[in-house]
Design an enzyme around this catalytic site. Sequence first.
Site, PDB file in Angstrom:
ATOM      1  NE  ARG A  70      -6.405  -1.601 -18.344  1.00 53.75           N
ATOM      2  CZ  ARG A  70      -5.395  -2.182 -17.717  1.00 53.75           C
ATOM      3  NH1 ARG A  70      -5.090  -3.442 -17.973  1.00 53.75           N
ATOM      4  NH2 ARG A  70      -4.687  -1.511 -16.847  1.00 53.75           N
ATOM      5  CG  HIS A 107      -4.505 -10.035 -15.805  1.00 59.24           C
ATOM      6  ND1 HIS A 107      -5.340  -9.168 -16.474  1.00 59.24           N
ATOM      7  CD2 HIS A 107      -3.649  -9.249 -15.113  1.00 59.24           C
ATOM      8  CE1 HIS A 107      -4.998  -7.923 -16.193  1.00 59.24           C
ATOM      9  NE2 HIS A 107      -3.969  -7.945 -15.379  1.00 59.24           N
ATOM     10  CG  ASN A 117       0.093  -8.796 -13.113  1.00 56.07           C
ATOM     11  OD1 ASN A 117      -0.753  -9.640 -13.383  1.00 56.07           O
ATOM     12  ND2 ASN A 117      -0.135  -7.490 -13.158  1.00 56.07           N
ATOM     13  CB  ALA A 176      -0.955  -0.004   1.194  1.00 51.70           C
ATOM     14  N   GLY A 177       2.167   1.132   0.084  1.00 55.83           N
ATOM     15  CA  GLY A 177       3.016   2.303  -0.109  1.00 55.83           C
ATOM     16  C   GLY A 177       3.235   2.555  -1.593  1.00 55.83           C
TER      17      GLY A 177
HETATM   18  N1  APR Z   1       6.060  -6.689   1.630  1.00 55.88           N
HETATM   19  C1  APR Z   1       5.277  -5.596   1.526  1.00 55.88           C
HETATM   20  N2  APR Z   1       5.342  -4.746   0.474  1.00 55.88           N
HETATM   21  C2  APR Z   1       6.242  -5.011  -0.485  1.00 55.88           C
HETATM   22  C3  APR Z   1       7.093  -6.138  -0.424  1.00 55.88           C
HETATM   23  C4  APR Z   1       6.972  -6.992   0.693  1.00 55.88           C
HETATM   24  N3  APR Z   1       7.731  -8.089   0.835  1.00 55.88           N
HETATM   25  N4  APR Z   1       7.890  -6.122  -1.516  1.00 55.88           N
HETATM   26  C5  APR Z   1       7.547  -5.035  -2.241  1.00 55.88           C
HETATM   27  N5  APR Z   1       6.555  -4.368  -1.620  1.00 55.88           N
HETATM   28  C6  APR Z   1       5.918  -3.101  -2.003  1.00 55.88           C
HETATM   29  C7  APR Z   1       6.909  -2.085  -2.533  1.00 55.88           C
HETATM   30  O1  APR Z   1       7.653  -1.510  -1.471  1.00 55.88           O
HETATM   31  C8  APR Z   1       5.999  -1.099  -3.235  1.00 55.88           C
HETATM   32  O2  APR Z   1       5.630  -0.021  -2.409  1.00 55.88           O
HETATM   33  O3  APR Z   1       4.997  -3.257  -3.076  1.00 55.88           O
HETATM   34  C9  APR Z   1       4.765  -1.951  -3.603  1.00 55.88           C
HETATM   35  C10 APR Z   1       4.535  -2.049  -5.074  1.00 55.88           C
HETATM   36  O4  APR Z   1       4.206  -0.783  -5.521  1.00 55.88           O
HETATM   37  P1  APR Z   1       4.731  -0.182  -6.910  1.00 55.88           P
HETATM   38  O5  APR Z   1       6.185  -0.414  -7.041  1.00 55.88           O
HETATM   39  O6  APR Z   1       4.196   1.204  -7.022  1.00 55.88           O
HETATM   40  O7  APR Z   1       4.012  -1.161  -7.970  1.00 55.88           O
HETATM   41  P2  APR Z   1       2.479  -1.112  -8.429  1.00 55.88           P
HETATM   42  O8  APR Z   1       2.359  -0.329  -9.677  1.00 55.88           O
HETATM   43  O9  APR Z   1       1.639  -0.756  -7.292  1.00 55.88           O
HETATM   44  O10 APR Z   1       2.251  -2.653  -8.832  1.00 55.88           O
HETATM   45  C11 APR Z   1       2.226  -3.663  -7.860  1.00 55.88           C
HETATM   46  O11 APR Z   1       0.406  -4.820  -8.920  1.00 55.88           O
HETATM   47  O12 APR Z   1      -0.669  -4.542 -10.964  1.00 55.88           O
HETATM   48  C12 APR Z   1       0.317  -5.245 -10.259  1.00 55.88           C
HETATM   49  O13 APR Z   1       1.909  -5.801 -11.997  1.00 55.88           O
HETATM   50  C13 APR Z   1       1.687  -5.008 -10.847  1.00 55.88           C
HETATM   51  O14 APR Z   1       2.739  -6.808  -9.669  1.00 55.88           O
HETATM   52  C14 APR Z   1       2.575  -5.407  -9.697  1.00 55.88           C
HETATM   53  C15 APR Z   1       1.747  -4.966  -8.479  1.00 55.88           C
END
Ligand code: APR
Length: 318
Positions: free
Chosen positions: A158, A182, A127, A8-9
Amino acid sequence: MKVTVVGAGGNVGSTVSMSIAQRDFAKEVVMVDIVKEKDGEKFYPSKGRALDQWESSPIHKFDTKLTGTVDYEDTAGSDVCVITAGVPRRPGMSRDDLLEINANIVGSVTEQLVKHSPNTILIIVSNPLDVMAQVAYETSGLDSNRVMGMAGILDTARYRSFLAEELDVSPKDIQALLLGGHGDTMVPLPRFTTISGMPVTQFIDEDKLDEIVERTKGGGGELVNLMGTSAWYAPGAAAAQMVEAIILDQNRVFPCAAYLNGEYGHEELFLGVPVKLGKDGIKKIIEVDLNDEEQQLMDTSADHVHSVLSEFRKLMDK
Ligand code: APR
């Protein structure tokens, strides 16, 4: 009712949380992410995004309490957990390219979540979606009705938005069904697409409809190419709609990635199918009669998911 969103960050996770809060049906949303380090300083993106979103509550007028954390103890007793943790796609990458990294992340996140909420319902967004849902299912030990993937609502959204634009009608009045994995092998079904109940095929010529189907299949990639990373607004809204259906026991009928036990001729894998969603998760997998061509497309899609799944099993055996 308590909802946890992991990752969620990041973009998708924070959009899921915000969409849930704006719909104002949950008591609290716990936003989990890891601690980030930059130039020797520590940052807490889940705490920051939660605080920022909570500060919008007087403006958006919601009561849902948003809190950020890096500690899974704060997630205890969650009714629904959404997993968006992982790495997003970059230009030139397919969803399958994320396999190894995201499988490890989704596996470890699932373990933590189920340890603190042993009876939760898991919605996977990371994904490659269908295989990540399988990783969560096998790791969690939960019944298959309590583990599902978010893909079909996004892909149909979409498809519906493209059709609405082409036909110059409200996207609200376009209904559609889309099956399969997907990815590029997803199966939009023009035969089950209507404008307020009227078959869409009466309002658009075949070539244009085919073009829209193809654009839908590549819809995720189109956005990756525009933004350099994958999408979040529509994926976030789609996951929030699934959470709402479960929390409010709405019996909504949506295409979701569900674990199949012989439905549509496939078993022991996750694939997009229409389901009835409410309390306890997937209450029913709905089977519609497919014609030969549609069944063949579904089989091709299942073959693709199987091949990514066996790739995953090979990686785990290493
Ligand atoms: N535990 C908790 N959070 C994690 C961990 C973990 N072990 N590893 C990574 N993260 C967090 C990252 O710190 C980051 O904030 O997951 C978040 C992913 O966010 P983004 O990098 O902004 O990626 P996002 O565009 O949100 O996509 C996330 O959703 O649609 C799918 O293909 C996409 O697999 C991807 C996922």
